[in-house]
Write an enzyme that holds these catalytic residues in place. Structure first.
Site, PDB file in Angstrom:
ATOM      1  N   GLU A 115       0.854  -1.186   0.000  1.00 19.23           N
ATOM      2  CA  GLU A 115       0.000   0.000   0.000  1.00 19.23           C
ATOM      3  C   GLU A 115       0.890   1.236   0.000  1.00 19.23           C
ATOM      4  O   GLU A 115       1.938   1.250   0.656  1.00 19.23           O
ATOM      5  CB  GLU A 115      -0.889   0.026   1.254  1.00 19.23           C
ATOM      6  CG  GLU A 115      -1.778  -1.189   1.416  1.00 19.23           C
ATOM      7  CD  GLU A 115      -2.382  -1.260   2.799  1.00 19.23           C
ATOM      8  OE1 GLU A 115      -2.097  -2.222   3.530  1.00 19.23           O
ATOM      9  OE2 GLU A 115      -3.123  -0.325   3.168  1.00 19.23           O
ATOM     10  N   LYS A 117       2.364   4.599   1.122  1.00 20.12           N
ATOM     11  CA  LYS A 117       2.466   5.241   2.441  1.00 20.12           C
ATOM     12  C   LYS A 117       2.050   6.699   2.291  1.00 20.12           C
ATOM     13  O   LYS A 117       2.790   7.514   1.741  1.00 20.12           O
ATOM     14  CB  LYS A 117       3.895   5.133   2.971  1.00 20.12           C
ATOM     15  CG  LYS A 117       4.081   5.632   4.387  1.00 20.12           C
ATOM     16  CD  LYS A 117       5.503   5.344   4.856  1.00 20.12           C
ATOM     17  CE  LYS A 117       5.708   5.836   6.277  1.00 20.12           C
ATOM     18  NZ  LYS A 117       5.631   7.309   6.370  1.00 20.12           N
ATOM     19  N   ASP A 119       1.346  10.490   3.148  1.00 16.59           N
ATOM     20  CA  ASP A 119       2.027  11.470   3.991  1.00 16.59           C
ATOM     21  C   ASP A 119       0.979  12.362   4.659  1.00 16.59           C
ATOM     22  O   ASP A 119       0.654  13.444   4.178  1.00 16.59           O
ATOM     23  CB  ASP A 119       2.983  12.302   3.132  1.00 16.59           C
ATOM     24  CG  ASP A 119       4.148  12.833   3.947  1.00 16.59           C
ATOM     25  OD1 ASP A 119       4.916  13.647   3.421  1.00 16.59           O
ATOM     26  OD2 ASP A 119       4.279  12.442   5.121  1.00 16.59           O
ATOM     27  N   TYR A 227      -6.892   1.934   6.206  1.00 19.60           N
ATOM     28  CA  TYR A 227      -5.922   0.900   5.848  1.00 19.60           C
ATOM     29  C   TYR A 227      -5.941  -0.342   6.745  1.00 19.60           C
ATOM     30  O   TYR A 227      -5.272  -1.336   6.435  1.00 19.60           O
ATOM     31  CB  TYR A 227      -4.504   1.455   5.764  1.00 19.60           C
ATOM     32  CG  TYR A 227      -3.962   2.160   6.982  1.00 19.60           C
ATOM     33  CD1 TYR A 227      -3.633   3.508   6.918  1.00 19.60           C
ATOM     34  CD2 TYR A 227      -3.763   1.497   8.179  1.00 19.60           C
ATOM     35  CE1 TYR A 227      -3.115   4.171   8.017  1.00 19.60           C
ATOM     36  CE2 TYR A 227      -3.248   2.145   9.281  1.00 19.60           C
ATOM     37  CZ  TYR A 227      -2.924   3.486   9.193  1.00 19.60           C
ATOM     38  OH  TYR A 227      -2.418   4.141  10.292  1.00 19.60           O
ATOM     39  N   LYS A 315      10.929   3.558   2.531  1.00 19.36           N
ATOM     40  CA  LYS A 315      10.863   4.993   2.295  1.00 19.36           C
ATOM     41  C   LYS A 315      11.700   5.361   1.078  1.00 19.36           C
ATOM     42  O   LYS A 315      12.841   4.915   0.930  1.00 19.36           O
ATOM     43  CB  LYS A 315      11.342   5.761   3.535  1.00 19.36           C
ATOM     44  CG  LYS A 315      10.505   5.467   4.776  1.00 19.36           C
ATOM     45  CD  LYS A 315      10.786   6.436   5.891  1.00 19.36           C
ATOM     46  CE  LYS A 315      10.146   7.776   5.631  1.00 19.36           C
ATOM     47  NZ  LYS A 315      10.242   8.683   6.791  1.00 19.36           N
ATOM     48  N   CYS A 409      29.192  42.994   9.158  1.00 17.59           N
ATOM     49  CA  CYS A 409      27.819  42.543   9.416  1.00 17.59           C
ATOM     50  C   CYS A 409      26.838  43.352   8.577  1.00 17.59           C
ATOM     51  O   CYS A 409      26.862  44.602   8.615  1.00 17.59           O
ATOM     52  CB  CYS A 409      27.490  42.690  10.904  1.00 17.59           C
ATOM     53  SG  CYS A 409      25.778  42.262  11.310  1.00 17.59           S
ATOM     54  N   CYS A 412      24.575  45.543  11.311  1.00 18.25           N
ATOM     55  CA  CYS A 412      25.099  46.633  12.143  1.00 18.25           C
ATOM     56  C   CYS A 412      26.401  47.230  11.622  1.00 18.25           C
ATOM     57  O   CYS A 412      26.860  48.253  12.133  1.00 18.25           O
ATOM     58  CB  CYS A 412      25.295  46.147  13.579  1.00 18.25           C
ATOM     59  SG  CYS A 412      26.637  44.940  13.760  1.00 18.25           S
ATOM     60  N   CYS A 427      29.145  37.789  13.902  1.00 18.48           N
ATOM     61  CA  CYS A 427      29.128  39.173  14.358  1.00 18.48           C
ATOM     62  C   CYS A 427      29.257  39.132  15.879  1.00 18.48           C
ATOM     63  O   CYS A 427      28.494  38.429  16.544  1.00 18.48           O
ATOM     64  CB  CYS A 427      27.822  39.869  13.958  1.00 18.48           C
ATOM     65  SG  CYS A 427      27.659  41.545  14.643  1.00 18.48           S
ATOM     66  N   CYS A 432      24.085  44.273  18.199  1.00 16.74           N
ATOM     67  CA  CYS A 432      23.619  44.136  16.815  1.00 16.74           C
ATOM     68  C   CYS A 432      22.114  43.879  16.823  1.00 16.74           C
ATOM     69  O   CYS A 432      21.618  43.042  17.595  1.00 16.74           O
ATOM     70  CB  CYS A 432      24.347  42.983  16.124  1.00 16.74           C
ATOM     71  SG  CYS A 432      23.743  42.629  14.469  1.00 16.74           S
TER      72      CYS A 432
END
Length: 672
Positions: A115, A117, A119, A227, A315, A409, A412, A427, A432
């Site tokens: 069957e 699977k 999700d 199921y 899977k 950065c 800042c 940073c 900041c």
């Protein structure tokens, strides 16, 4: 790897997996891809196999799921909902067949049912005399949440079975899911109303099932594939294939792409076929569930602690898709870490539209040699963390330039630093705005101070209006200050102030986690708070003292020690003390009466059944306070069995082994 290194890695893996489990099962807000979780889980399994003495009862490998959420009433399942063992390739599928055949060597003829699977979110439906009386989520497999009103809105779930003489009692198991066209429609509506988009159909389905308003659930048009079923004894159904046909005759929607297979070769062909064809389905599927068809053979094989031996889920590997890098930007997090990100031409991948992917750090950029204009392959296992797998350099446009990390950065303007021992650029300006923003959001998060209503938008308003420069400033805000902010009314301002005030009651461990010390997650924070019950004790702790705690390694110890040596951080602690936050462990009267020098140190306990006044976790905490250990299974090494109402097979085994039995009163008397 020596045993010390293995212990450190195991602790790290457990913390990551436990956090992921909580986000997935309780919050319906996954924080990592399935493939990443599976990889970490397998690594933990391998380490525990290699070092069996390091296995603990609270390890994620020793349990089925996580706790159910609290907004709905909890319901104990009549029959547990087990997880399925995963196979990640056809070789592991063959190994699974070899295992069950070794257990039943005389079985020569058998069939498999394959069957898809789905999700989505597992549900357990109970019918009495053909009428739906209850719908419950999977929860932790033993206890779920009663969402009957929401389940009744799903049109493919019959409210009454289409049978002339339905059984007195029947339970149906299946998967609720959101079709892809509905997912796209809902996200389009949310985009038009400026609401946050759902990450993928599974998140949307799980979030929908937990809506408090059934009308919202009804509008989202969930579907349901049945199921399996559980009938009373002496029924005439003897195979999984017959069960699916019977479910269909009762009015349930059953996946039409199921197949009855006579051999593992047929199973393999089915799996290969749907690995490609699944992309044409109107719903998400991430693998194939393979079950032994015959119920009598299923009964012979039975269950492990977590899985049925007669079923497995193969899977599929993570999906991959090509796209084009349009820009490379950097993001500054709460620790100052500067993370580069690829901004890409939007691409549909694993049920979602992906436009950004993390590039981790400068080393990863150099390894990929990724440039603006490149065609890249991205991968995503159906969750929320896409990554760049490789660059297709054969398609690189001419005159592209290698990407260089910024030297300052972007938030800042401070000079960025990269410690010699790290791959991360940071940073280091504690003022900041990006660091402040991240710190405030982390402080208000669910596992920290849990300040409802203090989300990113409000945080940005507070920073931009110069109302806060640290988390301590939150406790000096007034309703009048917040009321003046854009889109903030009098009612919402009052609620936010109330939530901030209520956060003062959060325990010391949560405050510690909220401080955002590097490597200190919520689990580590609780461990530190248990061993250093006041902030003053923790701030004075030396590195050897910190590292001596089981579960705290050198890296964490160094980080905590360094944090408290920064003057700015100690000023913050003093301000939090003045604001009235809990920086000391509160000890209950019961705990204060427990002698730490108890003769129970090193004794092994097992708890079974429901205790009159104590929750199982509370009883475990009390036992551990006096040096005892609580395990899940009874063995010859068990010293005491704590027995409550509805005790099961553990009591019978303990009686056979002659193990001392205690009721709740006996336990309390023993540890006082």
């Amino acid at each position: 790897m020596n045993i010390s290194q293995a212990q450190q890695r195991i602790n790290q893996l457990r913390q990551q997996l436990q956090k992921a489990n909580y986000a997935y099962y309780v919050l319906d807000n996954p924080i990592m891809e399935d493939s990443i979780y599976d990889q970490l889980y397998r690594e933990l399994q391998d380490l525990e196999t290699q070092y069996p003495d390091l296995i603990t009862d609270h390890s994620p490998t020793q349990r089925v799921g996580d706790s159910p959420a609290s907004q709905f009433a909890s319901i104990k399942h009549n029959i547990p909902l087990y997880s399925l063992e995963n196979a990640f390739n056809l070789q592991e599928l063959r190994q699974w067949q070899d295992r069950w055949q070794r257990q039943t060597p005389n079985i020569e003829q058998f069939e498999y049912v394959c069957e898809l699977k789905i999700d989505g979110s597992a549900l357990a439906l109970t019918y009495e005399n053909g009428v739906l009386i209850r719908g419950v989520t999977r929860g932790d497999g033993t206890t779920g949440e009663n969402i009957t009103q929401n389940v009744r809105t799903i049109r493919s779930i019959p409210l009454k079975l289409t049978l002339e003489n339905p059984p007195n009692l029947i339970e149906i198991r299946g998967e609720a899911f959101l079709p892809l066209d509905e997912f796209d429609r809902i996200n389009l509506e949310r985009e038009q109303t400026a609401e946050a988009l759902f990450a993928n159909p599974r998140n949307a389905a799980a979030g929908t099932l937990r809506q408090l308003d059934p009308k919202i659930v009804d509008r989202r048009r969930l579907q349901f594939f049945a199921y399996t079923l559980h009938l009373p004894q002496n029924n005439q159904i003897t195979t999984q294939w017959d069960s699916l046909n019977y479910l269909q005759s009762m009015g349930f929607l059953v996946n039409p792409n199921r197949k009855l297979c006579q051999s593992l070769e047929e199973v393999t062909n089915y799996c290969n076929q749907w690995e490609t064809n699944r992309r044409n389905l109107p719903y998400m599927t991430d693998g194939v569930v393979v079950k032994i068809n015959n119920y009598e053979l299923q009964k012979q094989l039975g269950f492990t602690q977590k899985f049925p031996r007669w079923a497995i889920a193969l899977k599929y590997p993570a999906e991959e898709a090509p796209t084009i890098v349009q820009d490379i930007i950097v993001n500054v997090g709460r620790t100052g870490a500067v993370t580069p990100m690829a901004v890409m031409k939007p691409v549909h991948l694993a049920g979602t539209t992906v436009q950004r992917a993390t590039l981790h750090n400068s080393e990863r950029i150099a390894e990929l040699d990724i440039r603006v204009g490149d065609t890249v392959i991205i991968r995503k296992a159906g969750e929320i963390i896409p990554e760049v797998v490789r660059v297709v350099k054969e398609l690189r446009p001419p005159q592209t330039q290698p990407y260089k990390m910024p030297t300052h950065c972007p938030e800042c303007g401070s000079l960025l630093m990269r410690p010699a021992t790290e791959a991360v650029t940071r940073c280091v300006n504690s003022y900041c705005s990006a660091i402040l923003r991240g710190s405030l959001i982390h402080w208000a998060s669910r596992d920290a101070l849990d300040i409802r209503g203090l989300g990113e938008k409000i945080v940005m308003l507070l920073i931009n209006n110069k109302l806060v420069n640290s988390v301590a400033d939150l406790y000096h805000l007034t309703p009048e200050q917040i009321f003046t902010l854009e889109r903030m009314g009098q009612k919402s301002s009052g609620k936010l102030i109330t939530a901030i005030e209520a956060s003062k009651k959060q325990p010391w461990s949560r405050v510690l986690y909220g401080l955002g010390i590097r490597y200190v997650g919520s689990v580590t924070a609780r461990l530190l708070a248990d061993n250093f019950p006041t902030v003053d004790e923790l701030s004075q702790a030396c590195i050897p003292s910190l590292a001596s705690i089981h579960g705290i390694g050198e890296e964490i110890a160094q980080s905590v020690f360094d944090w408290f040596k920064i003057t700015h951080n100690n000023t913050l602690i003093e301000r939090l003390k003045e604001a009235g936050l809990q920086l000391v462990n509160e000890v209950s009267p019961l705990e204060t009466s427990i002698s730490i020098q108890s003769t129970l140190a090193g004794k092994t306990f097992v708890i079974t059944g429901t205790l009159p006044t104590l929750k199982r976790t509370e009883a475990q905490t009390l036992i551990e306070k006096v040096g005892g250990k609580v395990t899940n299974s009874v063995s010859s090494k068990t010293d005491y069995l704590v027995v409550g109402e509805e005790a099961g097979s553990k009591l019978e085994k303990a009686q056979k082994l002659g193990i001392t039995q205690l009721n709740e009163a006996d336990l309390l008397a023993l540890i006082m």
